[in-house]
Design an enzyme around this catalytic site. Structure first.
Site, PDB file in Angstrom:
ATOM      1  N   HIS A 101      15.579   1.060 -28.532  1.00 24.57           N
ATOM      2  CA  HIS A 101      15.555   0.056 -29.591  1.00 24.57           C
ATOM      3  C   HIS A 101      15.563  -1.321 -28.960  1.00 24.57           C
ATOM      4  CE1 HIS A 101      20.249   0.228 -29.898  1.00 24.57           C
ATOM      5  NE2 HIS A 101      19.839  -0.473 -28.867  1.00 24.57           N
ATOM      6  N   CYS A 115      15.251  -2.254 -34.980  1.00 22.75           N
ATOM      7  CA  CYS A 115      13.806  -2.168 -35.192  1.00 22.75           C
ATOM      8  C   CYS A 115      13.176  -1.512 -33.978  1.00 22.75           C
ATOM      9  CB  CYS A 115      13.186  -3.542 -35.447  1.00 22.75           C
ATOM     10  SG  CYS A 115      13.242  -4.663 -34.047  1.00 22.75           S
ATOM     11  N   ASN A 151      17.885   2.934 -24.818  1.00 21.78           N
ATOM     12  CA  ASN A 151      18.143   3.655 -26.064  1.00 21.78           C
ATOM     13  C   ASN A 151      16.972   3.585 -27.039  1.00 21.78           C
ATOM     14  OD1 ASN A 151      20.784   4.441 -25.302  1.00 21.78           O
ATOM     15  ND2 ASN A 151      21.549   2.416 -25.844  1.00 21.78           N
TER      16      ASN A 151
END
Length: 426
Positions: A319, A354, A317
């Site tokens: 991340h 993040c 995904n």
């Protein structure tokens, strides 16, 4: 008389037309009924005829009866016809039956040799790479894991990251086994259509004992509803040999739009997919209602700066994997605690994701009050914060640590040991 009887046993006696007609009348039918009684000659009669000719002379009532080979007869038109039917050449072809029996026995022997019939030694690992299974009416997923040599740390026990990876792996395999794994990673087919993914918002873990190298652990997981727009997932980790509970964990998950990176409500189509798999059960751990404090540079006693994700830290995904956050949090834990204590519980709140270009700071504060509490066997609490350089919070956390060798620590002043070696920045 004996020769006549023997010959009639092998060759049919041709009767006169008158006698045949009288017999037909007695049977109550004409030539059509007689034709229906006749059977067709067997295709294999020729082969069996050779065997019959090779047999020794038979005796009937003490007299030897000599039989001569029977050749094909020719009718009035000169066309060859099969030899007359006898008792012997009407027997079935046993060679076909023997071939079928031999084939069956060979196949059975092959299957038997493929079976692992040898007894296992007590120290042999049973199916360490086996895929899990759905149990308890299709609501619980269970899978076994073998603790490998590269999954243990300096304490010769499995690391916290290893345990968390097992939890994450079973969660995804549960979705796959239940038929809810679409094109995404852990997303249902309807979620894929709407560009939705699952993200964890809260994780609570209690480790009663760490497994060691060679142990085989069983991880059971299930899901339940959490409010209107959340899902709770619980885990139980146990030792397959002793049945001892090693780890308990509970978590809360919500949906996020993969494109906008914003949280989303659960659509009705998705709810219809997942609700049949919800268990009506209480969390495996009571909720940690104690508030997680926000640390800053003034309240944090240990700070580790310059943490950056690598390409291998990203999941599908795009991340950072939530297990990686745990390793970053522990980067700022004081070495003295890592050497004398082991992590036994943690509560994490995931506030933001993040990316790969992010730079993070890890902050830790040690609770002195717990160090002085000798009645709690020297347990220590720590507060944690993982943030970006600009101050945006990624994860808030709290960890509890217990002595590795409680019986040998005695009444050592843990507070003195910590303050003596404390360093404001790592």
């Amino acid at each position: 008389m004996v020769a006549t009887a023997a010959t009639s046993a092998f060759f049919p006696v041709t009767s006169s037309p008158d006698s045949s007609e009288s017999k037909n009348k007695k049977l109550g039918g004409g030539s059509a009924s007689l034709e229906s009684i006749k059977s067709k000659p067997l295709a294999s009669s020729g082969n069996l005829q050779v065997k019959a000719n090779a047999q020794a002379h038979r005796k009937i009532n003490g007299s030897t009866v000599v039989t001569t080979p029977v050749e094909n007869f020719k009718n009035d038109d000169g066309v060859s016809s099969p030899p007359p039917r006898t008792f012997i050449n009407q027997l079935p072809d046993w060679s076909m039956l023997l071939a079928a029996i031999t084939t069956i026995f060979l196949a059975a022997e092959k299957q038997w040799m493929m079976l692992d019939w040898k007894p296992r030694r007590p120290d042999m690992v049973i199916d360490p790479f086996g895929i899990g299974k759905i149990v308890q009416d299709g609501l619980v997923y269970s899978q076994n894991f073998s603790i490998r040599s590269y999954e243990i740390g300096a304490d010769r026990t499995a690391s916290i990251e290893t345990l968390m990876n097992h939890l994450q792996e079973t969660a995804i395999n549960h979705c796959r086994s239940a038929g809810l794994l679409g094109e995404g990673f852990g997303a249902t087919p309807e979620m894929c259509k709407k560009n939705l993914i699952w993200v964890v918002t809260r994780m609570q873990v209690v480790i009663d004992r760490y497994p060691t190298w060679g142990d085989v652990v069983q991880v059971d997981t299930w899901v339940s509803a959490s409010g209107k727009n959340g899902m709770r997932r619980d885990w139980l980790v146990s030792n397959t040999e002793t049945g001892e509970i090693l780890t308990r964990a509970t978590s809360v998950w919500v949906m996020m739009n993969k494109l906008t990176r914003r949280l989303s409500k659960i659509p009705e189509e998705v709810r219809g997919e997942i609700e049949p798999f919800f268990m009506n059960s209480d969390p495996v751990l009571a909720e940690d209602s104690q508030k997680l404090v926000k640390l800053d540079d003034s309240s944090a006693e240990y700070v580790c700066k310059g943490l950056t994700p690598k390409w291998s830290d990203l999941d599908v995904n795009q991340h950072v994997n939530n297990v990686k956050y745990i390793g970053w949090i522990l980067e700022s834990a004081p070495l003295q605690i890592l050497e004398s204590h082991e992590l036994c519980a943690m509560t994490l709140e995931y506030r933001r994701e993040c990316g790969r270009d992010s730079v993070l700071h890890s902050l830790t504060a040690v609770s002195d009050s717990d160090v002085e509490n000798t009645g709690n066997f020297g347990e220590i609490n720590c507060q944690h914060l993982l943030r970006l350089e600009d101050g945006a919070e990624i994860v808030r956390g709290r960890t509890r640590w217990r002595p590795k060798y409680a019986e040998s620590l005695g009444n050592v002043d843990q507070k003195f040991l910590l303050k003596e070696n404390r360093n404001p920045s790592l």
